[in-house]
Scaffold this active site. Sequence first.
Site, PDB file in Angstrom:
ATOM      1  N   GLY A 145       0.661  -1.324  -0.001  1.00 35.62           N
ATOM      2  CA  GLY A 145      -0.082   0.320  -0.054  1.00 35.62           C
ATOM      3  C   GLY A 145       0.956   1.230  -0.271  1.00 35.62           C
ATOM      4  O   GLY A 145       2.041   1.170   0.217  1.00 35.62           O
ATOM      5  N   ASN A 146       0.265   2.147   0.032  1.00 35.97           N
ATOM      6  CA  ASN A 146       1.073   3.572   0.495  1.00 35.97           C
ATOM      7  C   ASN A 146       0.390   5.055   1.229  1.00 35.97           C
ATOM      8  O   ASN A 146      -0.975   4.565   1.480  1.00 35.97           O
ATOM      9  CB  ASN A 146       1.202   4.415  -1.273  1.00 35.97           C
ATOM     10  CG  ASN A 146       0.026   4.919  -1.707  1.00 35.97           C
ATOM     11  OD1 ASN A 146      -0.963   5.773  -0.922  1.00 35.97           O
ATOM     12  ND2 ASN A 146      -0.490   3.769  -2.597  1.00 35.97           N
ATOM     13  N   ARG A 147       0.966   5.628   1.519  1.00 37.58           N
ATOM     14  CA  ARG A 147       0.608   6.677   3.139  1.00 37.58           C
ATOM     15  C   ARG A 147      -0.630   7.511   2.396  1.00 37.58           C
ATOM     16  O   ARG A 147      -0.592   8.278   3.363  1.00 37.58           O
ATOM     17  CB  ARG A 147       1.822   7.016   3.527  1.00 37.58           C
ATOM     18  CG  ARG A 147       2.464   6.037   4.336  1.00 37.58           C
ATOM     19  CD  ARG A 147       4.361   6.310   4.331  1.00 37.58           C
ATOM     20  NE  ARG A 147       4.041   7.700   4.506  1.00 37.58           N
ATOM     21  CZ  ARG A 147       5.400   8.287   5.697  1.00 37.58           C
ATOM     22  NH1 ARG A 147       6.309   7.448   5.153  1.00 37.58           N
ATOM     23  NH2 ARG A 147       4.996   9.760   5.976  1.00 37.58           N
ATOM     24  N   SER A 148      -1.682   7.342   1.180  1.00 42.41           N
ATOM     25  CA  SER A 148      -1.840   8.356   1.123  1.00 42.41           C
ATOM     26  C   SER A 148      -3.199   8.034   2.147  1.00 42.41           C
ATOM     27  O   SER A 148      -4.320   6.993   2.153  1.00 42.41           O
ATOM     28  CB  SER A 148      -2.551   8.210  -0.037  1.00 42.41           C
ATOM     29  OG  SER A 148      -4.235   8.583  -0.592  1.00 42.41           O
ATOM     30  N   ALA A 162      -4.203   7.750  -4.937  1.00 40.51           N
ATOM     31  CA  ALA A 162      -1.994   7.449  -5.494  1.00 40.51           C
ATOM     32  C   ALA A 162      -2.447   6.098  -5.808  1.00 40.51           C
ATOM     33  O   ALA A 162      -2.401   4.872  -4.709  1.00 40.51           O
ATOM     34  CB  ALA A 162      -1.659   7.428  -3.615  1.00 40.51           C
TER      35      ALA A 162
END
Length: 221
Positions: A29-32, A96
């Site tokens: 995942g990512n930090r959006s 994102a």
Amino acid sequence: LRPPRLAGRRLLVSAGPTFEDIDPVRFLGNRSSGKMGFAVADAARRMGAEVTLVAGPVSLPTPPGVTRVDVRRAAQMREAVLSALPGQDAYVGAAAVADYAPAETLPQKLKKSGESLTLTLVRTPDILADVAAHPARPRLVVGFAAETSDLETYARDKLHRKGLDLIAANDVSRPGQGFEGDDNALSVFWRDGRRDLALGPKTRIATDLLLIIAERLEAME
Ligand code: C5P
């Protein structure tokens, strides 16, 4: 009294990260946080638009009056976005989206064994580029660009390469703006223009961005 600036317009917004599953308990995942896209959806509704929000996995309440579709993976986000395209005046791609996803999602939890582990990743579809090239392309296609240097060069390159009408770029190397926080600053570029939106709450930045979107739509008529 003038009608609200986006009255009669239909806007499709994507927001949040995507989670690409490795196995039933792990993902990439990512930090959006999704805050920027949700702020755009909320402000667009307040400005009179009919808004559909395709949201990745985030813990944010649905803005009042907004139609929300929840998705997890990039491939699902693409399906949801493309099926909501017909009749939209603008697409704002604030999600994102993961650039790579595991080549396969394992049906069982991956067991640890050796000292190292190699995951094979494959490119995900570029949703924004697909929207821009779609037969049901909205009149205005808006992308976001998170950059750490040479903001204008990279943003304008993305504008041309992906066939966009507008790109909202932010310098994520500066403290206090971009991912996760409540504030942002954007430089908005189009073919023959630029406007800078100074650091402030994402809610205000969203309204300012939508005023530019409204202006561009009006300029097309
Ligand atoms: O190329 P880059 O990922 O920096 O472009 C960012 C823009 O492209 C954002 O608007 C994002 O929502 C969109 N994007 C997309 N699908 C991808 C990757 C990015 O729609 N697979």
